[in-house]
Design a protein around this motif. Structure first.
Motif, PDB file in Angstrom:
ATOM      1  N   ASN A 217     -39.385 -43.417 -50.694  1.00  0.00           N
ATOM      2  CA  ASN A 217     -37.999 -43.362 -50.214  1.00  0.00           C
ATOM      3  C   ASN A 217     -37.967 -42.766 -48.817  1.00  0.00           C
ATOM      4  O   ASN A 217     -37.537 -43.391 -47.875  1.00  0.00           O
ATOM      5  CB  ASN A 217     -37.128 -42.556 -51.185  1.00  0.00           C
ATOM      6  CG  ASN A 217     -35.722 -42.366 -50.638  1.00  0.00           C
ATOM      7  OD1 ASN A 217     -35.206 -43.233 -49.939  1.00  0.00           O
ATOM      8  ND2 ASN A 217     -35.113 -41.230 -50.928  1.00  0.00           N
ATOM      9  N   GLU A 218     -38.409 -41.534 -48.688  1.00  0.00           N
ATOM     10  CA  GLU A 218     -38.424 -40.922 -47.352  1.00  0.00           C
ATOM     11  C   GLU A 218     -39.463 -39.822 -47.270  1.00  0.00           C
ATOM     12  O   GLU A 218     -39.969 -39.357 -48.289  1.00  0.00           O
ATOM     13  CB  GLU A 218     -37.036 -40.407 -46.968  1.00  0.00           C
ATOM     14  CG  GLU A 218     -36.466 -39.391 -47.909  1.00  0.00           C
ATOM     15  CD  GLU A 218     -35.170 -38.772 -47.396  1.00  0.00           C
ATOM     16  OE1 GLU A 218     -34.785 -38.996 -46.241  1.00  0.00           O
ATOM     17  OE2 GLU A 218     -34.550 -38.033 -48.178  1.00  0.00           O
TER      18      GLU A 218
ATOM     19  N   GLU B 151     -41.113 -38.287 -50.538  1.00  0.00           N
ATOM     20  CA  GLU B 151     -40.186 -38.513 -51.655  1.00  0.00           C
ATOM     21  C   GLU B 151     -40.314 -39.960 -52.109  1.00  0.00           C
ATOM     22  O   GLU B 151     -40.304 -40.868 -51.274  1.00  0.00           O
ATOM     23  CB  GLU B 151     -38.749 -38.231 -51.219  1.00  0.00           C
ATOM     24  CG  GLU B 151     -38.498 -36.779 -50.868  1.00  0.00           C
ATOM     25  CD  GLU B 151     -37.047 -36.516 -50.477  1.00  0.00           C
ATOM     26  OE1 GLU B 151     -36.139 -37.215 -50.966  1.00  0.00           O
ATOM     27  OE2 GLU B 151     -36.829 -35.608 -49.662  1.00  0.00           O
TER      28      GLU B 151
HETATM   29 MG    MG Z   1     -33.470 -37.393 -49.787  1.00  0.00          MG
END
Ligand code: MG
Ligand code: ATP
Length: 496
Positions: free
Chosen positions: A380-381, A368
């Motif tokens: 982000n992750e 992500e």
């Molecule tokens: Mg998330």
């Protein structure tokens, strides 16, 4: 003591044989006679005729199924090997209905008899999935195209994946013994959620079970602190951050605000993320090891799915764009490929690929990312598993993310990740004000539209906001795609 399972034969009052499986033979026997179980409750009293001790659950399930397929004569022949009974009776003082109770004090060797079932070379891959949610369900739908014997471990026996697998095992995916026993007779294991017992997976890995992805990667990703540190160590562009151990420490970083505080472990459904704009909102932070991340001016949120096989070969899916409702700040719909300039898409692809190469693990990964207002791409992750952002790949890609993971686990060539057509996903969430048995209003209208595909996850009960399914829409024309998204959102409702 090491966990063990019992496959047993009961003789019912009407002479029928019942083949059972338990990890507590005496308790199960008692429950049968108390009328707790469906088949035997009208056939009590039952007698314990035979049992085997089997060290792993998958083997025990196989043996139970085998015996269930046997003729009565064959079962009887098995029962008549009397040596099995003695050991049972040596442990059993309380089998009030057992015709062997008069042997209750007899002692036998304390070594349980074990039956080990070896896999024939032509046997299917025995693959386990930890978690039985909708991702597991879609993974099982794809498994049906291959020779795979599927096992699901999940606490909820009505979970979306529970009825599509060959073997459903009720149990806690966070418990060491449960996960270890589930996995020890299997060839391969994967996850559909990260909240699993990683220590058990590490032990299974050391004993030769193939785990997709490697437990070390699940462990690192499960904790946002170690996850962000991994990005930093491997020069993966991601928002700047500070690690805070507790609320006191957080308060000493006023100068870092505005920021987003993310709890290291144990956050779920967005409950582990707090926006801290200024000093006044600092008490919303977490009093536990967390990451304080620089607030990003987000232009778009995208996800790139990367597949890597045991040989280290990779395949990357086009980016999916998450479109948020600006008022509700909730995911509205997804579009793939993401609506971004080619250069940014290439950048996102290259970052995702670089990250997965650093994971150095076979499996499927969803990365992500944020694209900020300056067109900078930041990770982000990561999710080390099949992912919501790849639902559309079932219809809209030549090889779906689910098919891809099976190819990886089976050692087959990676599939074609190209999009057949642009697509969008609308999630079907339980309507506000409706709780109870689910009904779907507007289904006929949606199914009459061209190139729309409805996926219901088999959840019988709805409640507000519960994810009940999704609809995939495919169209070469962007305007048509978005029109259909909005039409489906206003037409298809999950009510009670
Ligand atoms: Mg998330
Ligand atoms: N550094 C950031 N700057 C701006 N917004 C952020 C930042 N980090 C997270 N967000 C917003 O918060 C959302 C949730 O954050 P994140 O994905 O890290 O947590 P999560 O545990 O996955 O939560 P969720 O289950 O809500 O996705 C992101 O999708 C994004 O919209």
């Amino acid at each position: 003591m090491q966990e063990q399972y019992f496959v047993y034969i009961l003789k019912c009052y009407d002479d029928a044989y019942f083949i059972g499986l338990s990890n507590d033979l005496l308790k199960d026997f008692k429950l049968h006679n108390e009328g707790v179980y469906e088949f035997t409750n009208i056939r009590t009293p039952v007698e314990m005729m035979y049992y085997e001790v089997i060290p792993s659950l998958p083997d025990a399930i196989k043996r139970q199924q085998q015996l269930r397929g046997w003729t009565r004569g064959k079962k009887k022949a098995l029962i008549e090997q009397n040596f099995h009974k003695l050991q049972l009776l040596s442990q059993c003082q309380n089998m009030s209905h057992s015709k062997y109770k008069d042997f209750g004090s007899a002692q036998s060797s304390s070594i349980p008899q074990t039956t080990s079932i070896t896999k024939s070379p032509s046997a299917p891959l025995r693959a386990g999935i930890l978690g039985g949610g909708q991702l597991g369900r879609m993974l099982l739908q794809a498994a049906a195209n291959y020779v795979v014997d599927t096992y699901v471990l999940e606490n909820d026996e009505n979970a979306p994946a529970a009825h599509l697998c060959h073997h459903f095992i009720k149990g806690d995916i966070k418990d060491f013994d449960t996960v270890y026993n589930f996995g020890k007779g299997l060839d391969a294991l994967t996850i559909e959620i990260e909240a699993v017992n990683v220590e058990a997976l590490e032990k299974l890995e050391s004993e030769g079970v193939k785990i997709y992805p490697k437990p070390a990667i699940i462990k690192m990703i499960k904790n946002k602190v170690t996850q962000k540190e991994f990005y930093q160590q491997h020069n993966i562009p991601s928002p700047g951050f500070i690690i805070t151990q507790n609320l006191e420490e957080l308060k000493s970083h006023i100068g870092f605000l505005p920021a987003v505080h993310k709890i290291g472990q144990g956050g779920y459904d967005g409950k582990g993320v707090q926006v801290i704009r200024d000093e006044a909102s600092i008490d919303k932070g977490f009093d536990a090891p967390s990451v304080l991340e620089k607030m990003v001016s987000i232009q778009k949120e995208i996800a790139v799915i990367v597949a890597m096989n045991d040989k280290g070969e990779t395949a990357v899916y086009p980016a999916t764009e998450m479109v948020f409702d600006p008022e509700l700040n909730l995911l509205d719909y997804q579009v793939s490929p993401a609506d971004l300039p080619e250069t940014i898409l290439e950048e996102a692809k290259s970052i995702a690929l670089q990250l997965v190469k650093n994971f150095n693990s076979a499996g499927l990964f969803a990365i992500e990312m944020f694209v900020d207002k300056n067109n900078k791409v930041l990770v982000n992750e990561s999710a080390p598993r099949v992912h919501n952002s790849g639902h559309h790949t079932i219809e809209a890609s030549y090889c779906s993310q689910y098919d891809m993971l099976w190819r990886i686990m089976l050692g087959y060539p990676l599939g074609n990740t190209a999009a057949i057509l642009p697509s969008a996903i609308v999630n079907l969430l339980g309507e506000e004000g409706h709780s109870g048995p689910a009904k779907y209003a507007g289904m006929d209208e949606v199914l009459s539209m061209n190139n729309t595909f409805v996926h219901l996850y088999g959840k019988t009960q709805t409640k507000p906001g519960r994810k009940m399914g999704h609809v995939t829409i495919m169209s070469a024309d962007k305007t048509d795609l978005l029109n259909k998204v909005h039409r489906i959102k206003s037409t298809l409702k999950v009510i009670s």
